[in-house]
Design a protein around this motif. Sequence first.
Motif, PDB file in Angstrom:
ATOM      1  N   PHE A 261       0.945  -1.401  -0.255  1.00 55.30           N
ATOM      2  CA  PHE A 261      -0.062  -0.260   0.161  1.00 55.30           C
ATOM      3  C   PHE A 261       0.835   1.145  -0.068  1.00 55.30           C
ATOM      4  O   PHE A 261       0.506   2.331  -0.573  1.00 55.30           O
ATOM      5  CB  PHE A 261      -1.584   0.114   1.425  1.00 55.30           C
ATOM      6  N   MET A 262       2.066   0.980   0.604  1.00 59.64           N
ATOM      7  CA  MET A 262       2.546   2.601   1.602  1.00 59.64           C
ATOM      8  C   MET A 262       3.952   2.741  -0.447  1.00 59.64           C
ATOM      9  O   MET A 262       3.921   3.852  -0.864  1.00 59.64           O
ATOM     10  CB  MET A 262       4.158   2.416   2.375  1.00 59.64           C
ATOM     11  N   GLU A 263       3.777   1.370  -1.010  1.00 59.18           N
ATOM     12  CA  GLU A 263       4.475   1.864  -2.224  1.00 59.18           C
ATOM     13  C   GLU A 263       3.615   2.376  -3.353  1.00 59.18           C
ATOM     14  O   GLU A 263       4.140   3.509  -4.092  1.00 59.18           O
ATOM     15  CB  GLU A 263       5.091   0.205  -2.827  1.00 59.18           C
ATOM     16  N   ARG A 264       2.382   2.214  -3.268  1.00 57.24           N
ATOM     17  CA  ARG A 264       1.815   2.841  -3.749  1.00 57.24           C
ATOM     18  C   ARG A 264       1.703   4.345  -3.834  1.00 57.24           C
ATOM     19  O   ARG A 264       1.624   5.003  -4.602  1.00 57.24           O
ATOM     20  CB  ARG A 264       0.312   2.073  -4.380  1.00 57.24           C
ATOM     21  N   ILE A 265       1.568   4.463  -2.572  1.00 58.50           N
ATOM     22  CA  ILE A 265       1.572   6.506  -2.086  1.00 58.50           C
ATOM     23  C   ILE A 265       2.093   6.193  -2.430  1.00 58.50           C
ATOM     24  O   ILE A 265       2.288   7.755  -3.309  1.00 58.50           O
ATOM     25  CB  ILE A 265       1.484   6.398  -0.438  1.00 58.50           C
TER      26      ILE A 265
END
Lengths: 467, 95
Positions: A261-265
């Motif tokens: 998720f944080m990668e996508r953010i």
Amino acid sequence: MKSIEEIHKSLINNEISPETLLNECVTKSKEIQKKCNAFITIIDKYKLEKVNENIISSIPFGISDNISTKDILSTSSSLSLKNYIPIFNATCVEKLLNKGAVISSKTNIDEYGKNNYGINGFNGVIKNPWNNEYVAGVGNACAVSYGVYPFAIGTEMSTEIRKSASYCCVVGYKPTYGLISRYGLFAYASSLDTIGVFTRNVKDAAYLVNEMKGKDEKDMTSVYSDDISLIDEIDKDIKNIKLCYIKELCNNEFKENLSKFMERIEEIRNMKITIEEISVDKNILDQIYNTHKIISNAEASSNLSNLTGIIFGPREEKENYIDMIKEYRTKNLSSEIKKSLILGSYTLYKNNKDKYFNNACKVRRLIVNTWKNIFKKYDAIISPILTTAPLIKEVKKVKNKYDKIDSHLLVSVLGGFPSITIPNGFINNIPIGINITSNIYEDAKLLNIAHKIEKQEYRNLTIKEEK
Amino acid sequence: MTKEDIIKYADRLFINLNEKEINELITEFKELEESSNELSNISSKTDLEPLYYCIEDIKSEFRKDTIEESISVSDAFKNSSKHTEDEIEIVKVVQ
């Protein structure tokens, strides 16, 4: 697999005939039925009509079995309706048929659409097309993911559309409450129930809901939406959009999912879109699940009271009507539904209502107001989906554990907020999605954001192509 | 919540339960009690009104007072397993 727009072009240009399209759909339906048990009914005889100018004309689609379809078996995956053949179409179905779309199948769900695992319908467990040992949620997510057809209509009482979409690597969009008429949806929890769509890209979802939305005099809770066009704004620039994510949802045991998720953010930030971290009172987050459970059980106990086996449903022969109804309900409702009805009716007794139901509705307002305050500052909340599809054997043993995970997604049904799940890759070869939620009536903005940030590589991806 | 209480509540809904379902409900009623206490801890700190419907600005309108075609009798009986030409059959209500 092609998008709705591309299929329409192929049909108009005679590159493919409606007959070929429908035959392919039947073949794929039978394939996936064997592998995943995605359907209650597969329709293999069609009345072919000429392709018209409407974008969904001659395109086959699936419908959840808890939505009314005239002259087509609609069981809601319950033995209590195992022989029920409606005499009318739901408004949303009627609208799609009027545009020339073709019903291809009634899809398997959990009984009465309660839950998002696909393990308790009378027709058996729905298996994930990416790996048969895992749950799929609902059959329509399964079918769209497999490329049976480009879209399917589903329902959401908790997170059925959005989590199933995440489990199966498709788009799952639940519009603002009331945007699509609920007439013809077998009511479970009326203040939460919403009709939505499964597609393989965001733009297709926008096309579909655009076709189905509108005030319906048969559903007093449907809303006027002539001023909302879901297509016109879909390609708008989103440079000035402000997104946020909730810090408290990112601090737990699901490390792998969160890092994805944080990668996508970070990738979205690199698109020059503002995303800020915000904080929400943990006490409020912790009560979302309890609030939803009390309200949904209470409303279900009222809605399902018409199940008597007399006017519809398999009748049980007994000497008096009380024993008839008792035998019908005892034999034909699953333990899951029976328990919900008993708990729900208990919370509505005159002496209990304030303590349970009204209390839950007060907290519902508190939760919804918290989200509305966030939307005063931000255009949308982007959230992780914390679990990939659970193993079937695991969820059968400890369903309660999984019910409580991702309870933040329930706020969307408690508040009627539009919410969409889009694919965000795979963890150990099992799909995972991310969720975006906006304020009520801001569906166009939500779809615009989702369309801009959905990854090209997952647009129109189907399992067959991947393999 | 006792086993007898649960059987009584189920009976009011015309539902019979097996032992497993009763035991599961005993646990679920305990959880309901805990949930309710947790909710009260939060709701007692606010004076908010209950929210029953998420969209509170729904415009309700009366339907036009015109006679519309209704469903036919034969359609209405399609899903009832026992009926005569114009009535649904049921066992005697008053014994």
